[in-house]
Design an enzyme around this catalytic site. Structure first.
Site, mmCIF file in Angstrom:
data_model
loop_
_atom_site.group_PDB
_atom_site.id
_atom_site.type_symbol
_atom_site.label_atom_id
_atom_site.label_comp_id
_atom_site.label_asym_id
_atom_site.label_seq_id
_atom_site.Cartn_x
_atom_site.Cartn_y
_atom_site.Cartn_z
ATOM 1 N N GLY A 238 3.217 -1.089 -4.106
ATOM 2 C CA GLY A 238 1.948 -1.877 -4.138
ATOM 3 C C GLY A 238 0.852 -0.555 -4.375
ATOM 4 O O GLY A 238 1.375 0.459 -5.271
ATOM 5 N N SER A 239 -0.374 -0.179 -3.615
ATOM 6 C CA SER A 239 -1.042 0.533 -4.726
ATOM 7 C C SER A 239 -0.781 1.870 -3.980
ATOM 8 O O SER A 239 -0.799 1.537 -2.635
ATOM 9 C CB SER A 239 -2.642 -0.060 -3.981
ATOM 10 N N PRO A 240 -1.768 2.731 -4.244
ATOM 11 C CA PRO A 240 -1.689 3.934 -3.495
ATOM 12 C C PRO A 240 -2.784 4.111 -2.217
ATOM 13 O O PRO A 240 -2.352 4.854 -1.457
ATOM 14 C CB PRO A 240 -2.802 5.276 -4.924
ATOM 15 N N GLY B 24 -0.588 2.534 -0.501
ATOM 16 C CA GLY B 24 0.143 3.262 0.364
ATOM 17 C C GLY B 24 0.265 4.494 1.408
ATOM 18 O O GLY B 24 1.248 5.031 1.802
ATOM 19 N N GLU C 136 6.502 3.072 -4.530
ATOM 20 C CA GLU C 136 6.312 2.653 -5.938
ATOM 21 C C GLU C 136 4.633 1.923 -5.966
ATOM 22 O O GLU C 136 4.435 1.002 -5.509
ATOM 23 C CB GLU C 136 7.115 1.646 -6.451
ATOM 24 N N CYS D 24 3.178 -2.739 -12.382
ATOM 25 C CA CYS D 24 2.599 -1.181 -12.688
ATOM 26 C C CYS D 24 3.296 -0.505 -13.218
ATOM 27 O O CYS D 24 2.913 0.886 -13.398
ATOM 28 C CB CYS D 24 4.002 -0.844 -11.148
#
Length: 479
Positions: free
Chosen positions: A192-194, A197, A214, A252
């Site tokens: 997913g997104s930072p 994350g 990831e 991504c």
């Protein structure tokens, strides 16, 4: 399902008891589960196509290429190699430990949590699941609430094919995800997104849970040549496929922006516009996932300086939540479209005086998940490999590295950490445990006090693997 803390704990206790029973460690159990996944992919193929169409508008050819076919290939690869992966491997031991043997034994981590995204809701739920099962773990899968048909499909069908005590699918929104993160896991795998994350890592730190992330990022694509009718057509297809051809840029590893010399920019745009007429027809591309994401993409174009850089496309249908494939040349580098991951059908082109400047441009930004570069210049290729950092590099193509089982997939820095696919998936969910077996046949006194210069010399020989002098010294034949 009961989503209270107690309700979730009860569900998870079933999974943990199953793992602790030892059932999932059995090689025959692992293979049976992988074969069951094979049957699911074959028997439910049309249903998978249906739910992906409902959730994302994916054409079934794209759904097969990126999800069903990809997963079937992955299962086959694991089944073909699992015996070799689980076999203990011999480790060499120095003479100082003689007589000793040592093996590296692979053991499962335990109970793992897989948090999957919405853009590839079947593939990115089941691909890490394949690795976790191969390694002998029990698993909880939390699919995205943004793809309700796909998530419901997984919740309904996983128990019909797989061991329901060892593999569970738990649906729900962010509140369920937060409650799951409060539990103790042996590994968490998140795609997913930072932003999310960081939330996952913070929650995992409470229990010192290992995490694989990831995360993606702004994937650059260097275009160094436009020549030769055959090469030109292939290059254009690969760029268009890498930007708009997989979930309409909501991937991504989709191209985020191009880096091109000034003298090529206008020509490249005209060539792309011609080829895009065939490859990006609305019936071939996926939907923008939600109103929120649609508005986010529209807002990227609201900046007057960004809007003025649009050279193709840019039309918006708010009723259908459709944005035409859009190309921009040199939008402001400090604008949001150039600082945040686009994750949609907007393609900025950044022009450079010379293509070698692309290296410094990329080095000044967070490390991407992948760098694409279309070039025949071997010196430039070498400089990209040696002077940049990214999860991967692919020359003269896009996306294709993702489907290769022998290539580790994952990021570096802000684009994530942890590698999976193929054996890397097995390794990600395994612990390589050294097991030493020592004999009482002999013992070297130089390992212990009282210390003297003679023992020091023996230790030097032992650690330098100078076995001849060590033996001569022990036999009293030293000079």
């Amino acid at each position: 399902m009961d989503f209270s803390a107690d309700g979730l704990e009860q569900q998870l206790s079933v999974v943990r008891r199953c793992f602790e029973s030892g059932k999932t460690r059995s090689l025959s159990w692992r293979k049976s589960q992988l074969k069951a996944l094979q049957r699911l992919l074959v028997e439910k193929e049309q249903e998978i196509f249906r739910v992906l169409k409902e959730d994302l508008g994916k054409h079934q050819a794209e759904a097969f290429r990126d999800e069903v076919g990809f997963l079937g290939k992955s299962v086959d690869y694991h089944l073909a190699n699992l015996d070799k992966w689980v076999a203990p491997t011999k480790i060499s031991i120095p003479l100082v430990a003689f007589p000793t043997s040592c093996q590296l034994v692979q053991e499962p981590l335990g109970v793992v949590l897989l948090l999957s995204p919405w853009n590839f809701p079947i593939a990115l739920s089941l691909e890490p699941l394949i690795g976790a099962i191969s390694a002998g773990n029990a698993v909880v899968v939390k699919p995205s609430e943004l793809t309700p048909s796909s998530s419901a499909f997984l919740e309904t069908n996983i128990p019909l094919y797989l061991d329901g005590e060892a593999v569970k699918v738990i649906q729900g929104g962010p509140n369920v995800g937060e409650k799951l993160l409060e539990q103790k896991w042996d590994k968490i795998f998140f795609t997913g997104s930072p932003r999310v994350g960081r939330i996952v890592m913070t929650a995992a730190a409470k229990h010192l849970t290992p995490v694989a992330l990831e995360l993606g990022g702004k994937t650059p694509c260097i275009v160094d040549f436009i020549s030769g009718s055959r090469d030109k057509q292939t290059l254009l297809k690969r760029i268009i496929g890498g930007k708009w051809g997989s979930c309409y840029g909501q991937a991504c590893i989709a191209i985020d922006y191009l880096l091109v010399e000034e003298k090529f920019a206008t020509v490249l745009v005209e060539l792309l516009k011609t080829m895009m007429k065939t490859l990006t027809k609305p019936e071939y591309v996926s939907n923008i996932i939600t109103k929120h994401h649609f508005e986010r993409l529209c807002n990227l174009l609201d900046d007057p300086l960004v809007a003025s850089s649009v050279v193709h496309g840019g039309s918006i249908d708010r009723e259908k939540m459709y944005i035409e494939p859009t190309i921009l040349i040199d939008p402001p580098l400090d604008s949001e479209i150039m600082t945040e991951e686009i994750f949609g059908p907007l393609l900025p082109i950044v022009t450079l005086k010379k293509i070698e400047d692309s290296i410094d441009f990329m080095k000044g930004r967070p490390k991407p998940l992948v760098i694409y570069a279309f070039t025949k210049n071997e010196t430039l290729k070498r400089k990209i490999v040696e002077e940049t950092s990214s999860g991967a590099i692919t020359f003269n193509d896009t996306l294709i590295h993702y489907v290769c089982d022998g290539i580790p997939f994952g990021g570096v820095g802000q684009s994530g950490f942890g590698k999976y696919h193929g054996k890397c998936s097995f390794d990600m969910f395994s612990h390589g445990k050294p097991v030493m077996r020592r004999s009482f046949l002999t013992e070297f006194s130089f390992r212990y006090p009282p210390w003297n210069e003679d023992k020091m010399q023996l230790l030097r020989y032992a650690y330098k693997f100078d076995y001849l002098r060590l033996v001569l010294h022990l036999l009293g034949l030293k000079k």
